[in-house]
Structures are given as structure tokens and as C-alpha cells.
Design a protein around this motif. Structure first.
Motif, PDB file in Angstrom:
ATOM      1  N   ASN A  77     -34.424  71.903  27.747  1.00  0.00           N
ATOM      2  CA  ASN A  77     -33.886  73.200  27.317  1.00  0.00           C
ATOM      3  C   ASN A  77     -32.895  73.596  28.407  1.00  0.00           C
ATOM      4  N   HIS A  78     -32.212  74.728  28.274  1.00  0.00           N
ATOM      5  CA  HIS A  78     -31.270  75.114  29.344  1.00  0.00           C
ATOM      6  C   HIS A  78     -31.505  76.559  29.769  1.00  0.00           C
ATOM      7  N   HIS A  79     -31.054  76.884  30.987  1.00  0.00           N
ATOM      8  CA  HIS A  79     -31.327  78.236  31.477  1.00  0.00           C
ATOM      9  C   HIS A  79     -30.086  79.097  31.672  1.00  0.00           C
ATOM     10  N   LEU A 109     -33.646  83.657  22.361  1.00  0.00           N
ATOM     11  CA  LEU A 109     -33.694  82.487  21.477  1.00  0.00           C
ATOM     12  C   LEU A 109     -32.903  81.311  22.038  1.00  0.00           C
ATOM     13  N   ASP A 110     -31.803  81.599  22.697  1.00  0.00           N
ATOM     14  CA  ASP A 110     -30.917  80.528  23.197  1.00  0.00           C
ATOM     15  C   ASP A 110     -30.692  80.706  24.682  1.00  0.00           C
ATOM     16  N   ASP A 111     -31.419  80.073  25.555  1.00  0.00           N
ATOM     17  CA  ASP A 111     -32.492  79.149  25.229  1.00  0.00           C
ATOM     18  C   ASP A 111     -33.609  79.345  26.241  1.00  0.00           C
ATOM     19  N   LYS A 112     -33.621  80.562  26.861  1.00  0.00           N
ATOM     20  CA  LYS A 112     -34.692  80.807  27.835  1.00  0.00           C
ATOM     21  C   LYS A 112     -36.045  80.860  27.137  1.00  0.00           C
ATOM     22  N   ASN A 143     -25.568  74.824  32.715  1.00  0.00           N
ATOM     23  CA  ASN A 143     -24.215  75.030  32.160  1.00  0.00           C
ATOM     24  C   ASN A 143     -24.051  74.416  30.761  1.00  0.00           C
ATOM     25  N   GLU A 144     -25.116  74.521  29.956  1.00  0.00           N
ATOM     26  CA  GLU A 144     -25.044  73.992  28.590  1.00  0.00           C
ATOM     27  C   GLU A 144     -23.970  74.708  27.781  1.00  0.00           C
ATOM     28  N   GLU A 145     -23.821  76.002  28.043  1.00  0.00           N
ATOM     29  CA  GLU A 145     -22.916  76.821  27.224  1.00  0.00           C
ATOM     30  C   GLU A 145     -21.444  76.596  27.573  1.00  0.00           C
ATOM     31  N   THR A 146     -21.183  75.866  28.671  1.00  0.00           N
ATOM     32  CA  THR A 146     -19.793  75.604  29.060  1.00  0.00           C
ATOM     33  C   THR A 146     -19.567  74.096  29.201  1.00  0.00           C
ATOM     34  N   ASP A 170     -34.954  68.391  22.324  1.00  0.00           N
ATOM     35  CA  ASP A 170     -34.093  69.454  22.847  1.00  0.00           C
ATOM     36  C   ASP A 170     -34.222  70.680  21.947  1.00  0.00           C
ATOM     37  N   GLU A 171     -33.534  71.766  22.330  1.00  0.00           N
ATOM     38  CA  GLU A 171     -33.417  72.926  21.440  1.00  0.00           C
ATOM     39  C   GLU A 171     -32.621  72.526  20.204  1.00  0.00           C
ATOM     40  N   GLY A 172     -32.529  73.432  19.220  1.00  0.00           N
ATOM     41  CA  GLY A 172     -31.768  73.131  18.013  1.00  0.00           C
ATOM     42  C   GLY A 172     -32.173  74.079  16.912  1.00  0.00           C
TER      43      GLY A 172
HETATM   44 ZN   LIG Z   1     -28.503  76.679  23.627  1.00  0.00          ZN
END
Ligand SMILES: [Zn+2]
Length: 440
Positions: A77-79, A109-112, A143-146, A170-172
Motif C-alpha cells: 500500500n502507499h502512505h 480510502l487512498d491509501d492510508k 510517492n505513489e501519487e506522483t 496491492d490497493e485497487g
Molecule cells: Zn492509491
């Protein structure tokens, strides 16, 4: 303390540390450091049993199992989160306020939320002395969002060190009540793949000249004609992927009259694919590459014909046509209107997991065992991106799913305003991750 209450407080603490990854308005590094400290305060047992490796702010943990000869499994997951200006929010986006049976805030929800549930489960198992049957890895990127540099670096390191995974989780997708119009039920939407992204610039050039004596087909006109053409023609190949057909078949019993058609989707792939391409933007995105025009520029003065003008397209490539072929198809159209095409950014391409395979089946089993009120588990294709695309380097069964039950309306709050997670979905989410970790 009551279990749910403890979970609420842990997730609130995570939401309240702003970890925005953004080139312009990102959070300072101290916030990310503080977030890591918080993780080890809340989940000391994970730190006790795992070996931690840091990659420029992204974390990889290895939890040694009893049989390290089996291929390991990765949970990720990402923080980091996307920016959230407070305008329009019911509660400030980093306040983690509780109301209406939900926690409100950016990252719930995304993604903590997913990261919290994954770590909470692992920590409780570690505390109870559990040893996984094989090596488990836990990963969280900053840095998943970038564009996902952290996941890129970690997956490259894993590959270079000869570490491959049998399964990656992973998330999704989430568990969604009525995910689309006419589907009356609650469905676990389990992502088996995601489209790749290419950002293109289409450039129109001319000799310029004075606006008092315009010729025909000046640059802006050509761009306009090009966009209008793409808007009204099916430029890309349509195909119903087996996973999408399977999703329709599994939803069919809940779709009333439409279900009579979709229950045969696996046999009528051609006509159903064409139908979906015409029903609307969501269904069209499932069966072909798409392009959205998002930025435009050119021209220097009100009375001068531009020597150059451009438009940017965000293209999401289907698995069947792929990126190279999709670029070829749109370039051919652009040439008709005298435009040059330039690819200025593109993502890695990743494969599709097998919905009849072990990883997918395990998720189905875990959902059945731990999450109440789910009518069916459906494979689906993500139209957005996730970090797991990078892990195609080290695994060919990457599943994208979060065990939170949400409404279709909550889906739109991800990257938008009023992102929130139901309190009632927290305990089942931890149970889900525990089941997964105990049964891989
Ligand atoms: Zn995410």
C-alpha cells in the motif's frame, strides 16, 4: 479498549500527519519521517519480526517465514496522498473527524486506510507469535501519487537481487454497493490489471501571418478538427477482455433485464464489446484505449495567426492494443490533419493477473470468510494507475484490491473532496488481511 475504537484512533493518527506527494505543494520531509516514527510506535511487533530496508522514504519489510524455499508473497500500500485544499470538505481534510459513522479525511480510502489495515493485521499476528508459512514482504511507498519512483526503485532492487513473488497484493478496487447503474448488489471489485498511460502532444505549425488575411486550416482550426474527429470516431480497437466478460457474467444475476444479455458476455464477446463502447464513458474505457484532451496552448497575440499551437492528450491504453499500437493509431489520425505527434511521458506496461489463478482465488476465499454482505467477487480492469504496475517485473499475478465496503458515491471522493471510510468496515478489513497472511 474496544477493538474498533483502537482501530479508529490508529487510523486517525495516520490521517492527521499530512504526507502529500506533489511537485509543487508537497509536504516537507519531516512529515514523512514523523509518519514512519508513528508506524513503529503503533506497530512495534512488526518492527520486531521484520527486516526493514528504506529506499529514499519508501519502506520494504521482510518477514521471514518457516519455509523460505517457497516463492515469497508481497502485500503493498502507499502512505503519500494527493493534495486536499479545505474548500468544499465537510470537515478539514486532515482532521480525521468522525461523523455519520465515518472517518473523514484525505487518505482514508487512498491509501492510508489500506496501509493501516495491512499493518494492523501483521502487527496483531506478530504479537500473537504467528510465523508465516513462507517469506512475506510488506511495502509502502512515499510517492505513489506522483509517478511512483519508490515502487520503481524497490521493484528494480528486488529484480536485481533475484527476488520474485508468487503473488502481489496491492490497493485497487473496493467492495462497492451498486458499482454501476442497474447492478443491484454489493460486489468485491478485484483488479486484475490496469491500463498503461501515455501523454501525447499534438502540434500544428504554420507560416503564421496577419489575422486580417487568414488562410484555410490554420493551426487552431486543424487542432479543433482533429479533436472533433477523435470525439466522434472509434479510433482504437474494441475488444472484450475475458476478465471483463467474467465480471459481467458474475454481475448478471443482479442486473435485472440487462442481466439476460450480460450473462452471455463470455460467449457474445464481439457484440457485447461494441455495446459497451456505446453505453458511456465508463463502459467504453473497459473495452478500448481512450484519449482525453486536457491542455491546449499556442498563439502570441490576438491579431497574429499562430506559427505553432498544441493540444495534450492523456491516453489510457488497453491490454489488447497496447501502448505502441495505440500511439500508432492516434498518430495516423493526427497526420490526416497535418499534426505532429510527440510522446512526452509514458508509464510502464503491466500484464493481467489470471482470475482463475491462485492469487485471485485466495482473495475470493478471504472475502467470503471475513467480509459480511458481499454478493459476488468480480474481476475488473482498473482505469487508474497503481504502484503494482512496477511489480510486473517480479511477479505476474498482481492483484489490486482493498477490503473496504463503500458506496459508488464514496468512489468519487478518492482524489476528490469528502473522502471517508465507514467505521463498520475497519474490523473486517483487518480480518481480511489476517486471513490472507495466514493462508498464502
Ligand atoms: Zn492509491
Amino acid at each position: 479498549m474496544d477493538r474498533q475504537q483502537k482501530y479508529i484512533e490508529n487510523l486517525q493518527k495516520m490521517i492527521r500527519i499530512e504526507t502529500v506527494s506533489d511537485a509543487k505543494c508537497g509536504s516537507p520531509k519531516e512529515n514523512f519521517d514523523r509518519f514512519h516514527e508513528l508506524l513503529w510506535e503503533m506497530f512495534p511487533h512488526i518492527k520486531g519480526v521484520c527486516k526493514l530496508k528504506e529506499f529514499n522514504g519508501s519502506l520494504l519489510l521482510r518477514w521471514k517465514g518457516s519455509d523460505s524455499s517457497q516463492l515469497p508473497v508481497l502485500f503493498m500500500n502507499h502512505h503519500d496522498v494527493v493534495p486536499a485544499a479545505p474548500e468544499g470538505w465537510k470537515y478539514p481534510p486532515f482532521s480525521a473527524e468522525i461523523d455519520e459513522g465515518r472517518i473523514w479525511g484525505r487518505g482514508t480510502l487512498d491509501d492510508k486506510g489500506g496501509l493501516w489495515a495491512m499493518f494492523q493485521a501483521a502487527d496483531e499476528l506478530a504479537e500473537a507469535g504467528f510465523v508465516p508459512s513462507r517469506d512475506l514482504y510488506l511495502e509502502t511507498a512515499c510517492n505513489e501519487e506522483t509517478m511512483g519512483a519508490g515502487a520503481d526503485e524497490i521493484s528494480s532492487w528486488l529484480r536485481d537481487n533475484g527476488i520474485r513473488f508468487e503473488m502481489v497484493f496491492d490497493e485497487g478496487g473496493d467492495i462497492v454497493r451498486e458499482p454501476m447503474a442497474g447492478a443491484r448488489g454489493t460486489f468485491a471489485m478485484i483488479g486484475v490489471g490496469e491500463k498503461s498511460v501515455a501523454n501525447l502532444r499534438f502540434i500544428a505549425r504554420s507560416e503564421g501571418g496577419h489575422a486580417s488575411t487568414p488562410g484555410k486550416n490554420t493551426p487552431l482550426v486543424r487542432l479543433g478538427k482533429f479533436m472533433a474527429y477523435v470525439d466522434s470516431h472509434q479510433v482504437f480497437d474494441i475488444r472484450l477482455a475475458p476478465a471483463v466478460a467474467e465480471m459481467l457474467v458474475r454481475m448478471a444475476p443482479y442486473m435485472g433485464k440487462t442481466g439476460k444479455l450480460t450473462e452471455k458476455a463470455d460467449k457474445l464477446k464481439g457484440p457485447v464489446g461494441i455495446l459497451l463502447s456505446k453505453l458511456g464513458p465508463t463502459t467504453r474505457s473497459m473495452v478500448s484505449t481512450t484519449i482525453a484532451f486536457t491542455q491546449i496552448g499556442g498563439g502570441t497575440a490576438v491579431n497574429v495567426i499562430p506559427r505553432e499551437a498544441w493540444v495534450v492528450g492523456d491516453m489510457r491504453c488497453s491490454h489488447h492494443q497496447g501502448m505502441e499500437d495505440s500511439i500508432k493509431a492516434i498518430t495516423k489520425v493526427a497526420e490526416k490533419f497535418g499534426l505532429e505527434t510527440e510522446v512526452f511521458e509514458s508509464s510502464v506496461e503491466s500484464g493481467m493477473a489470471d482470475y482463475t489463478g491462485k492469487a485471485f482465488k485466495l482473495v475470493e476465499e478471504a472475502v467470503a470468510a471475513t467480509i459480511p454482505g458481499v454478493d459476488a467477487c468480480c474481476p475488473y480492469l482498473m482505469t487508474g494507475g497503481s504502484d503494482s504496475r512496477y511489480f510486473a517485473r517480479v511477479c505476474d499475478q498482481c492483484i489490486r484490491f482493498l477490503p473496504f465496503t463503500i458506496d459508488a458515491e464514496q468512489m468519487d471522493t478518492i482524489h476528490g473532496i469528502n473522502e471517508s471510510v465507514d467505521l463498520s468496515t475497519l474490523v473486517p478489513a483487518v480480518e481480511y488481511y489476517k486471513y490472507m497472511m495466514q493462508h498464502v
